[in-house]
Structures are given as structure tokens and as C-alpha cells.
Design an enzyme around this catalytic site. Structure first.
Site, PDB file in Angstrom:
ATOM      1  N   HIS A 169       0.850  -1.207   0.000  1.00  0.00           N
ATOM      2  CA  HIS A 169       0.000   0.000   0.000  1.00  0.00           C
ATOM      3  C   HIS A 169       0.886   1.257   0.000  1.00  0.00           C
ATOM      4  CE1 HIS A 169      -2.988   2.877   1.377  1.00  0.00           C
ATOM      5  NE2 HIS A 169      -3.908   1.958   1.659  1.00  0.00           N
ATOM      6  N   GLU A 272      -0.856   1.387  -5.281  1.00  0.00           N
ATOM      7  CA  GLU A 272      -0.683   0.139  -4.551  1.00  0.00           C
ATOM      8  C   GLU A 272      -0.707  -1.043  -5.522  1.00  0.00           C
ATOM      9  OE1 GLU A 272      -3.779   0.156  -1.538  1.00  0.00           O
ATOM     10  OE2 GLU A 272      -3.855   2.345  -1.689  1.00  0.00           O
TER      11      GLU A 272
END
Length: 300
Positions: A169, A272
Site C-alpha cells: 500500500h 498500490e
């Protein structure tokens, strides 16, 4: 769990050292000829990366991030595992899984050809097994030079086929979110979380003028952040990932989160590398899955 003394055998003079934060969290500090990085052993959470040829970091972390046991850190590269987003059936389980808030152990380190590397393995506990009662060793391998490479590997050592969704992320440092463009997703389908997960299609480069939260599906493409203020391109290459998630909270949502400064959201963009939504995986018994990323910076 590690203490500083037990970590000394992994230290590399002049390249890799370990330090304790005042809150008790332990960090690995990598500093070699070409790059610098910090990794919190809780969550195997990389909190900084800067190639030494760059005046600004490539990876962003909030100036008011909280480094607390059992809590997630705002910024860096959180590891979302073994599910991405909300748990499919247990609403009380943490969003994006538990990997980013539990201890990981250092299992290897080394240096060669100007690259410093570090390997960490997630540590299971009664609490993690209550949420994920499966034998699935998971490691994160990190390599630092003038580029950052990360490989998240899950092995299914159980006798069951298991569902798996995951992401690295990553928060990238940008000059101003309103000025950047993200290239590489033209023509892709995406699920728009800000519009009740409506399925839409991307046309051209992505620009930002408000909250954006999208899961681009069925894409293995490299993405590139064009940043005119910092006069650079950030190149995001990946393997073993069929989804790309793009997120910026914008002003109102960032203010409600409490771990952004008033203008901090302007200097970050999450791109991400994931296997999520349509691209969630089924991992057969004995199978191994590796999600690899490579982040580099170059002049515009």
C-alpha cells in the site's frame, strides 16, 4: 520478539543498523552508497526510502505518524495481508488484514554489488491465528540501492485451498497532488469506492481534483507518476500483481483521520500493487505466491 542485542548478528557495519524508537518499536536503518531506507519490524513496514541522487524522498510518511505498538503507521509501505479492504465476513476484523500491525522477525540480511537486503517473516500468535487459522508462512524481502525492490511471498503449507488478497500500500512523495499525473492505466476498468464501487473505465492519464479511491483490475502494467514540481518521474513496476489501487484522501477525509498535518495530504499519492477485488487469489495447497515491486526515480 527481537531485542536490539539479538539483532546485532544481522547488522552490517556502515550499511545496516537497528535502533529502538522511544515507544519501543524497533527499526532497521539502511544507508549505503546509493540509497537510504527505514523499516519498522512491526508490520515489516518500510517508512522511508530516498535514493541519494534525489533531494526528496520517494516514499512519503506523515509528519505526525504515530509509532505505537499494535497500531498502523500513516505512510510508507503498509503490508495488506491476508485480505485487502474489509474482511469478507467478519466486520470486527481489521481492514487490510493484521500483517501491518504485528511483529515480524528478521531472518536474513546481506550486501552485494551496492545493494543492501533484508528479509523478514511474519510472526504468528494466538491473536493472528484467531483471524487466520492457516499455515501460510509469509516473508517480505527488501532490497535497497538507488532503487527499492520488495517481494512479498506467501506459501500455502496447509492442506486447503485458501482465499488471499494482498497489497503493498505504498505512499509516494509528490510535490502537489493537484499537479501530478499518473500514467499506465489508460483503458483499464476500475471499481470506484467513492461511487459505491461502480465499475468504470479509465481514459488517458489520471489527474486528481478530489478524493480518489479506485481498484484498477486486470492490469499488470507499469505505472509512472509525472511530477512537474519535483521535476521527476516515479516508476512503479510490478510482477505477480493483477490489480492497482490508487488513493488520495483529499482535504476533508485527511482532516478526519487525525494523522495528517493540515496540508500533508497534498504531498502524497498511494499507488498500490495488489491482488484484490476481481483479482483476489485462490492459493492451492503447496502453492507459493510472490508479489514483487520495483520503485525508481528519474528526471522528467
Amino acid at each position: 520478539m527481537h531485542n536490539l542485542d539479538s539483532l546485532n548478528r544481522f547488522a552490517i557495519p556502515g550499511q545496516l543498523a537497528f535502533r529502538a524508537h522511544p515507544t519501543g518499536l524497533i527499526f532497521a536503518e539502511i544507508d549505503n552508497a546509493d540509497g537510504q531506507a527505514s523499516v519498522c519490524l512491526q508490520g515489516a513496514h518500510l517508512t522511508s526510502f530516498r535514493p541519494k541522487a534525489q533531494p526528496e524522498p520517494v516514499v512519503w510518511v506523515s509528519e505526525v505518524a504515530r509509532y505505537l505498538p499494535g497500531k498502523s503507521i500513516r505512510g510508507g509501505v503498509p503490508v495488506c495481508w491476508p485480505w485487502f479492504g474489509a474482511h469478507p465476513s467478519e466486520s470486527q476484523f481489521p481492514a487490510h488484514g493484521f500483517a501491518r500491525t504485528v511483529p515480524w522477525a528478521v531472518t536474513d540480511s546481506g550486501a552485494s554489488n551496492g545493494v543492501t537486503h533484508l528479509t523478514l517473516q511474519l510472526q504468528t500468535s494466538e491473536a493472528t491465528r484467531a483471524q487466520w487459522p492457516h499455515d501460510t508462512p509469509v516473508t517480505l524481502h527488501i532490497q535497497v540501492s538507488d532503487v527499492l525492490e520488495m517481494a512479498l511471498t506467501t506459501q500455502n503449507a496447509s492442506g486447503l485451498t485458501l482465499p488471499l488478497s494482498e497489497a503493498l500500500h505504498t505512499y509516494f512523495q509528490v510535490g502537489d497532488i493537484a499537479e501530478v499525473e499518473l500514467h499506465g492505466l489508460d483503458g483499464c476498468a476500475f471499481l470506484d469506492k467513492t461511487d459505491n464501487f461502480a465499475r468504470k473505465h479509465q481514459t488517458g492519464a489520471l489527474r486528481f481534483g478530489g478524493e480518489t479511491d479506485r481498484v484498477y483490475v486486470d492490469t499488470t502494467a507499469e505505472c509512472v507518476i509525472h511530477d512537474p514540481l519535483l521535476q521527476r518521474k516515479l516508476r512503479i513496476a510490478k510482477q505477480g500483481s493483477a490489480s492497482t489501487v490508487v488513493w488520495t484522501p483529499w482535504e476533508q477525509k485527511a482532516a478526519a483521520m487525525g494523522d495528517f498535518t493540515a496540508q500533508g495530504w497534498r504531498n502524497m499519492l498511494c499507488v498500490e500493487s495488489a491482488n484484490a477485488a476481481d483479482n483476489a487469489l485462490s492459493l492451492a495447497p503447496g502453492a507459493m505466491q510472490t508479489l514483487r515491486v520495483r520503485y525508481s526515480a528519474e528526471a522528467l
